[in-house]
Design an enzyme around this catalytic site. Structure first.
Site, PDB file in Angstrom:
ATOM      1  N   THR A  49       0.881  -1.219   0.105  1.00 13.92           N
ATOM      2  CA  THR A  49      -0.073  -0.138  -0.020  1.00 13.92           C
ATOM      3  C   THR A  49       0.878   1.345   0.011  1.00 13.92           C
ATOM      4  OG1 THR A  49      -0.161   0.198   2.465  1.00 13.92           O
ATOM      5  CG2 THR A  49      -1.584  -1.353   1.553  1.00 13.92           C
ATOM      6  N   CYS A  50       0.321   2.554   0.307  1.00 13.27           N
ATOM      7  CA  CYS A  50       0.883   3.689  -0.028  1.00 13.27           C
ATOM      8  C   CYS A  50       1.856   3.881   1.396  1.00 13.27           C
ATOM      9  CB  CYS A  50       0.065   4.847   0.004  1.00 13.27           C
ATOM     10  SG  CYS A  50      -1.219   4.952   1.174  1.00 13.27           S
ATOM     11  N   ARG A  52       2.929   0.700   3.601  1.00 16.74           N
ATOM     12  CA  ARG A  52       3.628  -0.487   3.716  1.00 16.74           C
ATOM     13  C   ARG A  52       3.914  -1.393   2.557  1.00 16.74           C
ATOM     14  NH1 ARG A  52       1.559  -2.407   7.967  1.00 16.74           N
ATOM     15  NH2 ARG A  52       0.148  -0.464   8.377  1.00 16.74           N
ATOM     16  N   SER A 235      -9.404   2.497  -6.905  1.00 19.28           N
ATOM     17  CA  SER A 235     -10.264   2.649  -5.859  1.00 19.28           C
ATOM     18  C   SER A 235      -9.844   3.636  -4.801  1.00 19.28           C
ATOM     19  CB  SER A 235     -10.209   0.974  -4.961  1.00 19.28           C
ATOM     20  OG  SER A 235      -8.839   0.879  -4.530  1.00 19.28           O
TER      21      SER A 235
END
Length: 493
Positions: A49-50, A52, A235
């Site tokens: 993700t942004c 991790r 998303s």
């Protein structure tokens, strides 16, 4: 079967390093393929993700698994092992399970309690199932993590007590906008679940609710009249577009490499919000839209910069009002050098990390929700541990039953040689069935009981005792376990 979690996050690593380690596209496919291809690793699931990059794996053992994963992560990211080791964390077995459950609930997020991570873990599990890197062990773990995340948000409303990544980013970015947020409109009250289903939030509500106008509900908001450019139509970008619409933005322009997806998002916004005018621009022409907007939100997943500094400089020449960029991408979409431009403000993941570090969880409702969620995580870890222990005794039970069948078959073979020659086949078969029923009934209660006892904290000792009592070959039990675990993950997905 041993679960290992290895990763970096905003809590352990500077954003610049997270950006370098981020595994996307072909790099992730190659890395995962090589990890699964090693002798030390059986299954792999990557959560990226942004804030991790984490690798969950079913490994043969802690040390060999950790070495294989970190070496391949270093090779594919180009970050040296020495630099990685300063920021990497590793969790094993119960600690790895607890970490994934906590991550999925949003407890480890930069914005604690945000619900987007639940969908990101779901996507990671689905990707692993489709590529074959996820088997029974990680499929069971991933499915349970999703269940825990849903339960946490349903039973505690943690995401209602806090913000999400987008609204938190907008809180920070709006400080630089010419439009000043109204103190009478806190973010918690103007960012309900998104009205456009493309955001991936509020789907159930959108499906069941009657069509409605948001004009009466939200006549104004922190971004009233703001003109917004959204780069990307995934998303996160869809959630961003919905959030700014909820907060009063007057115009939302969407640019995406696949124009059809951008058009669908714009159409969805126009249908959901009467107060918003949504449109599209070609992705290649995104910079040309900068003179006409106040806020740019970007989260494209691109491997390089989407808006370099020179393009921003050309588009903002002669501009008198502020232009704010909210870069939610990792790697970054917006060139950090745009900060040098007068009147241009950039808020990226590093800025949000620093802002989050100054936050607090002392509000009564929020701290209460956090306590409840942590309790749910502990409860679910205990239950998952019990299920795994029961599963781990299954190969020994299978080996025991196989041994019993072998004894019965040998005795039947010996007996058939002594039975009268004129004994009909039906009677012979009935004798065989009777002997097998006796063996099955003798084993039924002990095998059921050992599975129950295996779920206890010292359950491993019962499985070991069973093997010693019946002189079961550990290799036979292990082979039975592998054949049991060989089912494709999609069978349970």
């Amino acid at each position: 079967m041993s679960v290992l979690a290895v990763g970096l996050s905003h809590r352990s690593s500077p954003v610049a390093l997270l950006e370098r380690v981020a595994l996307n596209g072909e790099a992730r496919s190659r890395a995962v393929g090589e990890m699964v291809g090693s002798d030390a690793v059986n299954e792999v699931m990557v959560v990226s993700t942004c804030n991790r990059t984490e690798i969950y794996a079913d490994v043969a053992g802690y040390h060999d698994g950790l070495a294989a994963i970190t070496e391949l992560l270093s090779w594919h990211s180009g970050v040296s092992l020495s630099e990685l080791s300063e920021h990497l964390y590793a969790h094993y077995e119960d600690q790895a399970v607890q970490h994934l459950f906590s991550v999925t609930c949003g407890l480890d997020s930069m914005v604690v309690g945000e619900g987007q991570i639940l969908g990101q873990v779901r996507d990671s599990l689905k990707e692993g199932q489709e590529t074959g890197s996820v088997g029974r062990v990680l499929n069971d773990l991933g499915q349970r993590a999703l269940r825990v995340g849903k339960r946490a948000h349903t039973e505690t409303h943690l995401d209602h007590a806090g913000a999400d990544m987008v609204s938190f980013g907008l809180t920070v970015a709006s400080r630089h906008l010419a439009v000043t947020p109204s103190p009478d409109l806190p973010f918690g009250s103007v960012t309900p679940p998104a009205g456009c289903p493309m955001s991936g939030q509020g789907l159930a509500e959108a499906a069941s609710a009657e069509p409605r106008s948001l004009t009466a509900d939200l006549p104004s908001g922190p971004l009233t009249g703001t003109r917004v450019l959204v780069l990307g139509a995934g998303s996160m970008s869809a959630l961003s577009a919905n959030t700014v619409a909820r907060q009063g933005a007057g115009t939302v322009i969407v640019a995406n490499r696949t124009h059809e997806r951008a058009a669908r998002l714009a159409e969805c916004l126009n249908e959901a919000y009467e107060t918003v005018r949504a449109d599209t621009v070609p992705f290649a022409d995104a910079a040309e839209a900068l003179p006409d907007v106040d806020l740019v939100i970007s989260c494209t997943g691109a491997q390089g910069l989407v808006l370099p500094a020179d393009a921003v400089a050309d588009a903002t020449r002669g501009r008198t009002r502020p232009l704010v960029f909210l870069d939610l991408a990792l790697p970054r979409d917006i060139d950090p050098a745009v900060r040098e431009r007068e009147g241009v403000h950039l808020v990226d993941i590093e800025d949000l990390r620093q802002a989050a570090a100054t936050g607090t969880d002392t509000e009564a409702g929020r701290s209460g929700a956090l306590t409840l969620v942590r309790g749910i995580v502990e409860e679910e870890v205990d239950e998952f541990r019990a299920v795994r222990r029961a599963d781990q005794v299954a190969p020994t039970v299978v080996a025991l039953r196989a041994q019993a069948r072998g004894v019965v078959d040998a005795e039947l073979s010996r007996l058939h040689g002594r039975l009268p020659d004129d004994l009909d086949e039906r009677t012979r078969e009935e004798i065989g069935r009777a002997m097998r029923r006796v063996a099955d009934k003798l084993l039924h209660r002990p095998t059921v009981r050992v599975k129950e006892l295996a779920a206890a904290p010292d359950g491993e000792s019962y499985e070991a005792a069973l093997r010693r009592l019946f002189d079961l070959d550990p290799k036979t039990a292990a082979d039975a376990g592998r054949s049991t675990a060989a089912r494709p993950a999609q069978e349970k997905a």
